[in-house]
Scaffold this motif. Structure first.
Motif, short mmCIF file in Angstrom:
data_model
loop_
_atom_site.label_atom_id
_atom_site.label_comp_id
_atom_site.label_asym_id
_atom_site.label_seq_id
_atom_site.Cartn_x
_atom_site.Cartn_y
_atom_site.Cartn_z
N ALA A 197 84.48 79.23 21.07
CA ALA A 197 85.09 78.33 20.09
C ALA A 197 85.45 79.04 18.79
CB ALA A 197 84.14 77.16 19.80
N GLY A 198 85.12 80.32 18.69
CA GLY A 198 85.45 81.07 17.48
C GLY A 198 84.60 80.73 16.28
N VAL A 199 83.36 80.30 16.52
CA VAL A 199 82.46 79.97 15.41
C VAL A 199 82.03 81.27 14.72
CG1 VAL A 199 80.18 79.03 14.81
CG2 VAL A 199 81.60 77.86 16.52
N PRO A 200 82.26 81.37 13.41
CA PRO A 200 81.89 82.60 12.70
C PRO A 200 80.45 82.52 12.17
CG PRO A 200 83.04 81.17 11.19
CD PRO A 200 82.94 80.43 12.52
N ASN A 201 79.91 83.66 11.78
CA ASN A 201 78.66 83.69 11.02
C ASN A 201 77.53 82.92 11.67
OD1 ASN A 201 79.60 85.28 8.95
ND2 ASN A 201 80.39 83.55 7.80
N LEU A 202 77.37 83.05 12.97
CA LEU A 202 76.29 82.33 13.65
C LEU A 202 75.20 83.30 14.08
CD1 LEU A 202 75.13 79.74 14.99
CD2 LEU A 202 76.37 80.43 17.06
N GLU A 203 73.97 82.94 13.77
CA GLU A 203 72.81 83.67 14.27
C GLU A 203 71.92 82.67 15.01
OE1 GLU A 203 71.85 86.92 14.02
OE2 GLU A 203 73.46 87.65 12.73
N LEU A 204 71.50 83.05 16.20
CA LEU A 204 70.54 82.24 16.96
C LEU A 204 69.18 82.92 16.82
CD1 LEU A 204 73.41 82.51 18.80
CD2 LEU A 204 72.27 80.58 19.87
N ILE A 205 68.17 82.11 16.59
CA ILE A 205 66.83 82.65 16.34
C ILE A 205 65.81 81.85 17.15
CG2 ILE A 205 65.06 83.15 14.61
CD1 ILE A 205 67.33 82.98 12.50
N SER A 206 65.03 82.55 17.95
CA SER A 206 63.87 81.94 18.60
C SER A 206 62.63 82.53 17.96
CB SER A 206 63.88 82.22 20.11
OG SER A 206 64.89 81.47 20.75
N ILE A 207 61.79 81.66 17.44
CA ILE A 207 60.56 82.09 16.77
C ILE A 207 59.39 81.79 17.70
CG2 ILE A 207 59.06 81.72 14.76
CD1 ILE A 207 61.69 80.82 13.28
N THR A 208 58.52 82.76 17.89
CA THR A 208 57.41 82.55 18.81
C THR A 208 56.36 81.60 18.25
OG1 THR A 208 55.69 83.56 20.15
CG2 THR A 208 56.11 84.59 18.03
N LEU A 209 55.81 80.81 19.15
CA LEU A 209 54.67 79.94 18.83
C LEU A 209 53.35 80.67 19.08
CD1 LEU A 209 56.01 76.79 20.71
CD2 LEU A 209 55.82 77.02 18.23
N ASP A 210 53.43 81.87 19.62
CA ASP A 210 52.24 82.61 20.06
C ASP A 210 52.28 84.05 19.55
OD1 ASP A 210 49.97 83.48 21.42
OD2 ASP A 210 50.89 83.40 23.40
N PRO A 211 52.19 84.22 18.21
CA PRO A 211 52.36 85.56 17.65
C PRO A 211 51.29 86.56 18.10
CG PRO A 211 51.60 84.03 15.96
CD PRO A 211 51.95 83.21 17.17
#
Length: 142
Positions: free
Chosen positions: A42-56
């Motif tokens: 879709a040409g979406v600019p400036n996107l970052e996907l982030i998965s943060i762990t629940l089990d560091p």
């Protein structure tokens, strides 16, 4: 790290790599991958996907890298993050995510967020029944 995300649209979720429930973290990761693909199309600019762990304690940077590699995830704009347990707990509290160990089982709720470039929550889905395209529709385009 935070400079990388400043002024970007962020799609954020919370997972852990050892999650045994197919409809929870694995499903959520698959949907994040779909959102990444649809946003690119879709040409979406400036996107970052982030998965943060629940089990560091278990999900070290190396474990998270292997998790992404095994799934063929494009990490150009999809990061798997860990940090000090206190910092992660603060984030979970801020977003109303519940995560606690009961014996060896991590019981948790699922939350996926779209945060706009100004740091405001633009869209939120709880649970794993959300659709990637709903998030992509809410992303800003040029």
């Amino acid at each position: 790290q935070s400079a990388r995300f400043r002024g970007k649209q962020l799609m954020v979720n919370f997972i852990f790599t050892r999650c045994p429930v197919a409809t929870m973290c694995p499903a959520s990761t698959a949907k994040m991958m779909t959102a990444q693909k649809l946003a690119r199309e879709a040409g979406v600019p400036n996107l970052e996907l982030i998965s943060i762990t629940l089990d560091p304690a278990y999900d070290t940077p190396g474990v998270l890298k292997e998790f992404a590699d095994v799934r063929g995830i494009d990490t150009v704009n999809f990061s798997f993050l860990t940090g000090p347990e206190t910092a992660i707990k603060d984030l979970l509290t801020q977003f109303g995510v519940i995560a606690q160990f009961q014996g060896d089982i991590l019981q948790h709720t699922l939350t996926t967020l779209l945060i706009d470039a100004q740091g405001r929550i633009a869209h939120r889905a709880d649970g794993s029944q959300w659709e990637a395209r709903d998030f992509v529709q809410k992303m800003r385009r040029p």
